[in-house]
Design a protein around this motif. Structure first.
Motif, PDB file in Angstrom:
ATOM      1  N   VAL A 107       0.837  -1.195   0.000  1.00 36.81           N
ATOM      2  CA  VAL A 107       0.000   0.000   0.000  1.00 36.81           C
ATOM      3  C   VAL A 107       0.877   1.252   0.000  1.00 36.81           C
ATOM      4  O   VAL A 107       0.632   2.206  -0.744  1.00 36.81           O
ATOM      5  N   ALA A 108       1.944   1.219   0.806  1.00 32.20           N
ATOM      6  CA  ALA A 108       2.841   2.384   0.849  1.00 32.20           C
ATOM      7  C   ALA A 108       3.408   2.655  -0.542  1.00 32.20           C
ATOM      8  O   ALA A 108       3.423   3.795  -1.015  1.00 32.20           O
ATOM      9  N   ALA A 109       3.855   1.592  -1.229  1.00 31.30           N
ATOM     10  CA  ALA A 109       4.439   1.768  -2.566  1.00 31.30           C
ATOM     11  C   ALA A 109       3.397   2.280  -3.548  1.00 31.30           C
ATOM     12  O   ALA A 109       3.679   3.132  -4.383  1.00 31.30           O
ATOM     13  N   THR A 110       2.172   1.766  -3.421  1.00 33.12           N
ATOM     14  CA  THR A 110       1.115   2.194  -4.347  1.00 33.12           C
ATOM     15  C   THR A 110       0.919   3.699  -4.276  1.00 33.12           C
ATOM     16  O   THR A 110       0.801   4.378  -5.296  1.00 33.12           O
ATOM     17  N   PHE A 111       0.894   4.225  -3.038  1.00 41.31           N
ATOM     18  CA  PHE A 111       0.714   5.672  -2.901  1.00 41.31           C
ATOM     19  C   PHE A 111       1.922   6.429  -3.432  1.00 41.31           C
ATOM     20  O   PHE A 111       1.790   7.450  -4.095  1.00 41.31           O
ATOM     21  N   LYS A 112       3.103   5.887  -3.151  1.00 40.55           N
ATOM     22  CA  LYS A 112       4.314   6.565  -3.601  1.00 40.55           C
ATOM     23  C   LYS A 112       4.376   6.637  -5.129  1.00 40.55           C
ATOM     24  O   LYS A 112       4.705   7.677  -5.712  1.00 40.55           O
ATOM     25  N   LEU A 113       4.024   5.534  -5.772  1.00 42.44           N
ATOM     26  CA  LEU A 113       4.122   5.484  -7.233  1.00 42.44           C
ATOM     27  C   LEU A 113       3.041   6.329  -7.903  1.00 42.44           C
ATOM     28  O   LEU A 113       3.155   6.678  -9.073  1.00 42.44           O
ATOM     29  N   ALA A 114       1.971   6.626  -7.158  1.00 44.59           N
ATOM     30  CA  ALA A 114       0.884   7.415  -7.753  1.00 44.59           C
ATOM     31  C   ALA A 114       1.010   8.884  -7.390  1.00 44.59           C
ATOM     32  O   ALA A 114       0.122   9.684  -7.699  1.00 44.59           O
ATOM     33  N   ASP A 115       2.108   9.253  -6.745  1.00 42.23           N
ATOM     34  CA  ASP A 115       2.245  10.632  -6.281  1.00 42.23           C
ATOM     35  C   ASP A 115       2.711  11.543  -7.418  1.00 42.23           C
ATOM     36  O   ASP A 115       3.878  11.580  -7.764  1.00 42.23           O
ATOM     37  N   VAL A 116       1.752  12.281  -7.991  1.00 45.08           N
ATOM     38  CA  VAL A 116       2.114  13.169  -9.103  1.00 45.08           C
ATOM     39  C   VAL A 116       1.838  14.623  -8.747  1.00 45.08           C
ATOM     40  O   VAL A 116       1.624  15.456  -9.627  1.00 45.08           O
ATOM     41  N   LYS A 117       1.854  14.921  -7.435  1.00 46.05           N
ATOM     42  CA  LYS A 117       1.593  16.303  -7.004  1.00 46.05           C
ATOM     43  C   LYS A 117       2.506  17.294  -7.720  1.00 46.05           C
ATOM     44  O   LYS A 117       2.076  18.343  -8.173  1.00 46.05           O
ATOM     45  N   GLU A 118       3.790  16.885  -7.842  1.00 46.22           N
ATOM     46  CA  GLU A 118       4.787  17.783  -8.419  1.00 46.22           C
ATOM     47  C   GLU A 118       4.395  18.254  -9.823  1.00 46.22           C
ATOM     48  O   GLU A 118       4.574  19.408 -10.186  1.00 46.22           O
ATOM     49  N   MET A 119       3.820  17.339 -10.593  1.00 42.13           N
ATOM     50  CA  MET A 119       3.517  17.683 -11.982  1.00 42.13           C
ATOM     51  C   MET A 119       2.321  18.620 -12.091  1.00 42.13           C
ATOM     52  O   MET A 119       2.219  19.403 -13.041  1.00 42.13           O
ATOM     53  N   ASP A 120       1.412  18.556 -11.104  1.00 45.04           N
ATOM     54  CA  ASP A 120       0.216  19.381 -11.189  1.00 45.04           C
ATOM     55  C   ASP A 120       0.408  20.755 -10.558  1.00 45.04           C
ATOM     56  O   ASP A 120      -0.467  21.620 -10.668  1.00 45.04           O
ATOM     57  N   LYS A 121       1.552  20.943  -9.894  1.00 40.59           N
ATOM     58  CA  LYS A 121       1.831  22.260  -9.310  1.00 40.59           C
ATOM     59  C   LYS A 121       1.945  23.311 -10.399  1.00 40.59           C
ATOM     60  O   LYS A 121       2.409  23.029 -11.496  1.00 40.59           O
ATOM     61  N   LYS A 122       1.551  24.536 -10.035  1.00 39.36           N
ATOM     62  CA  LYS A 122       1.748  25.625 -10.993  1.00 39.36           C
ATOM     63  C   LYS A 122       3.237  25.918 -11.100  1.00 39.36           C
ATOM     64  O   LYS A 122       3.965  25.834 -10.133  1.00 39.36           O
ATOM     65  N   ASN A 123       3.679  26.272 -12.281  1.00 39.85           N
ATOM     66  CA  ASN A 123       5.092  26.608 -12.543  1.00 39.85           C
ATOM     67  C   ASN A 123       6.060  25.518 -12.118  1.00 39.85           C
ATOM     68  O   ASN A 123       7.194  25.802 -11.747  1.00 39.85           O
ATOM     69  N   SER A 124       5.634  24.270 -12.147  1.00 42.07           N
ATOM     70  CA  SER A 124       6.570  23.231 -11.729  1.00 42.07           C
ATOM     71  C   SER A 124       7.579  22.980 -12.850  1.00 42.07           C
ATOM     72  O   SER A 124       7.305  23.191 -14.029  1.00 42.07           O
ATOM     73  N   ASN A 125       8.774  22.543 -12.452  1.00 40.22           N
ATOM     74  CA  ASN A 125       9.827  22.285 -13.438  1.00 40.22           C
ATOM     75  C   ASN A 125       9.811  20.858 -13.934  1.00 40.22           C
ATOM     76  O   ASN A 125      10.670  20.462 -14.710  1.00 40.22           O
ATOM     77  N   ALA A 126       8.863  20.088 -13.428  1.00 41.28           N
ATOM     78  CA  ALA A 126       8.857  18.664 -13.755  1.00 41.28           C
ATOM     79  C   ALA A 126       8.703  18.452 -15.260  1.00 41.28           C
ATOM     80  O   ALA A 126       8.004  19.195 -15.933  1.00 41.28           O
ATOM     81  N   LEU A 127       9.390  17.428 -15.749  1.00 40.29           N
ATOM     82  CA  LEU A 127       9.238  17.073 -17.158  1.00 40.29           C
ATOM     83  C   LEU A 127       7.963  16.241 -17.319  1.00 40.29           C
ATOM     84  O   LEU A 127       7.789  15.219 -16.667  1.00 40.29           O
ATOM     85  N   VAL A 128       7.072  16.739 -18.169  1.00 37.18           N
ATOM     86  CA  VAL A 128       5.796  16.059 -18.375  1.00 37.18           C
ATOM     87  C   VAL A 128       5.711  15.584 -19.821  1.00 37.18           C
ATOM     88  O   VAL A 128       6.084  16.307 -20.741  1.00 37.18           O
ATOM     89  N   ILE A 129       5.241  14.360 -19.988  1.00 44.65           N
ATOM     90  CA  ILE A 129       5.042  13.839 -21.349  1.00 44.65           C
ATOM     91  C   ILE A 129       3.613  13.324 -21.474  1.00 44.65           C
ATOM     92  O   ILE A 129       3.143  12.562 -20.621  1.00 44.65           O
ATOM     93  N   ASN A 130       2.923  13.786 -22.490  1.00 47.37           N
ATOM     94  CA  ASN A 130       1.581  13.279 -22.757  1.00 47.37           C
ATOM     95  C   ASN A 130       1.684  12.104 -23.718  1.00 47.37           C
ATOM     96  O   ASN A 130       2.107  12.257 -24.854  1.00 47.37           O
ATOM     97  N   VAL A 131       1.295  10.935 -23.227  1.00 47.03           N
ATOM     98  CA  VAL A 131       1.342   9.737 -24.066  1.00 47.03           C
ATOM     99  C   VAL A 131      -0.050   9.488 -24.622  1.00 47.03           C
ATOM    100  O   VAL A 131      -1.019   9.471 -23.873  1.00 47.03           O
ATOM    101  N   ARG A 132      -0.130   9.324 -25.927  1.00 47.51           N
ATOM    102  CA  ARG A 132      -1.408   8.936 -26.509  1.00 47.51           C
ATOM    103  C   ARG A 132      -1.212   7.635 -27.260  1.00 47.51           C
ATOM    104  O   ARG A 132      -0.312   7.512 -28.081  1.00 47.51           O
ATOM    105  N   SER A 133      -2.082   6.682 -26.959  1.00 50.64           N
ATOM    106  CA  SER A 133      -1.966   5.391 -27.633  1.00 50.64           C
ATOM    107  C   SER A 133      -3.008   5.303 -28.731  1.00 50.64           C
ATOM    108  O   SER A 133      -4.113   5.825 -28.599  1.00 50.64           O
ATOM    109  N   HIS A 134      -2.626   4.680 -29.829  1.00 52.71           N
ATOM    110  CA  HIS A 134      -3.519   4.472 -30.970  1.00 52.71           C
ATOM    111  C   HIS A 134      -3.355   3.024 -31.420  1.00 52.71           C
ATOM    112  O   HIS A 134      -2.319   2.423 -31.194  1.00 52.71           O
ATOM    113  N   LEU A 135      -4.308   2.507 -32.151  1.00 53.49           N
ATOM    114  CA  LEU A 135      -4.149   1.208 -32.794  1.00 53.49           C
ATOM    115  C   LEU A 135      -3.116   1.402 -33.905  1.00 53.49           C
ATOM    116  O   LEU A 135      -3.397   2.110 -34.849  1.00 53.49           O
ATOM    117  N   TYR A 136      -1.965   0.924 -34.015  1.00 52.34           N
ATOM    118  CA  TYR A 136      -1.141   0.239 -33.046  1.00 52.34           C
ATOM    119  C   TYR A 136       0.166   1.003 -32.899  1.00 52.34           C
ATOM    120  O   TYR A 136       1.221   0.499 -33.238  1.00 52.34           O
TER     121      TYR A 136
END
Ligand code: CU
Length: 352
Positions: A107-136
């Protein structure tokens, strides 16, 4: 007849050994973790395996002991322990303890791996990538850098990379076995998580990890591969600016390539972009962006990256990826046209 059966069994195991020997490669195996997330997931796998094996061993020992010690020797009926309070408590409490030992870190790991607070912060420096999947195929957008690429994901090592995952058609799942995942890409919501690519271990893997779709999505599901170029921050920055420098379609380098470009502009550009900027709405992006096609490591995620395979793909994509969205959407190409297109596409490079 019997001997035949034995041989069959032996050859079965031989084949199995051969197949399994493919596992454990540093670029594709969850058992060779190459980053923080993969380490955590691997540790959880080990913990649960140890506990399960421990239980099996203890039960086996007790079984064998009981088997020999309490064999029937005479007609005397031994002491009956049915309903024994202490025994019942022992075999209820031990599994509860084992489950707790499993549950708390999980459970501890699950929360840690889902922690994306940094990316949703305003003016954050985090590198964000939008992945879009398509057939194929896979589409990777870097919203802050304002660039798009396809099939080959490029990431810097030794820092958290945040992902927004979305699908444009059916459910797929984003998985880089050696580094982490898998996480579903859905059509009606965005899933988020982060991954970290370890510098040293990326090096061992040739800086090229293997990525997969991990959700059965159609006839070419098993071919829906992508590659992950994990490189140092410096090299990553260089790649980003090289991409950003492509403001309009690159000029063809040779006469043959120029012919190819003409054909491309007539038959292909309706689907494929050759500039990295994303000016279209998501839904209008119907095919891989080819800005840096010449730099890719694979064609369509699966074929070797050379002119021969490229021509094969353009001649008949259906033989390589049944049910793909490109087959039959353009006119049949002659050998000359194929040569020109291959020359043009292979020349689409942003870096030497
Ligand atoms: Cu898929």
């Amino acid at each position: 007849m019997k001997r035949l059966a034995k041989w069959r069994l032996i050859s079965l195991f031989a084949i199995l050994a051969l197949v399994l020997s493919g596992c454990g490669q540093p670029y594709l195996s969850a058992l060779r973790p190459a980053g923080e997330v993969a380490d955590i997931q691997y540790d959880l796998m080990k913990l649960s395996t140890y506990i399960m094996v421990g239980v099996i061993i203890v039960v086996l020992i007790i079984f064998v002991l009981v088997f020999f010690r309490f064999r029937r020797k005479d007609d005397k009926i031994p002491k009956q322990v049915e309903g024994s309070h202490s025994l019942e408590i022992i075999w209820t409490v031990i599994p509860i303890l084992l489950l707790l030992i499993l549950a708390v870190p999980t459970v501890a790991a699950t929360f840690k791996l889902a922690d994306v607070k940094e990316m949703d912060k305003k003016n954050s420096n985090a590198l964000v990538i939008n992945v879009r999947s398509h057939l194929y195929w896979w589409d990777f957008e870097y919203p802050k850098q304002k660039i798009v690429t396809s099939q080959d994901l490029v990431v810097p090592t030794n820092e958290k990379v945040y992902f927004n995952l979305k699908s444009m058609d059916v459910k797929h799942s984003f998985w880089i076995p050696a580094v982490g995942g898998k996480l579903d890409t859905n059509t009606d919501n965005v899933n988020k998580f982060w991954l970290k690519f370890d510098d040293k271990r990326a090096n061992e893997a040739g800086n090229l990890f293997y990525g997969k779709c991990a959700e059965l999505c159609g006839p070419s599901h098993a071919l829906m591969d992508f590659k992950v170029k994990a490189i140092s921050r410096d090299k990553f920055d260089a790649w980003v600016s090289a991409m950003q420098n492509v403001k309009k379609p690159q000029k063809a380098q040779t006469d043959l390539a120029a012919q190819g470009q003409d054909i491309f502009n007539k038959s292909c550009i309706g689907c494929h972009a050759v500039t990295p900027e994303n000016k279209m709405p998501d839904t209008a992006r119907v095919a891989p962006n080819l800005t840096n096609f010449g730099d890719r490591s694979r064609i369509a995620g699966i074929l070797d990256h050379n002119k021969k395979e490229l021509k094969n793909w353009l001649k008949n994509p259906e033989t390589y990826k049944p049910g793909n969205e490109m087959s039959g959407k353009y006119e049949k190409l002659t050998e000359d046209q194929l040569n020109a297109l291959a020359e043009y596409l292979m020349g689409l490079k942003v870096q030497d």
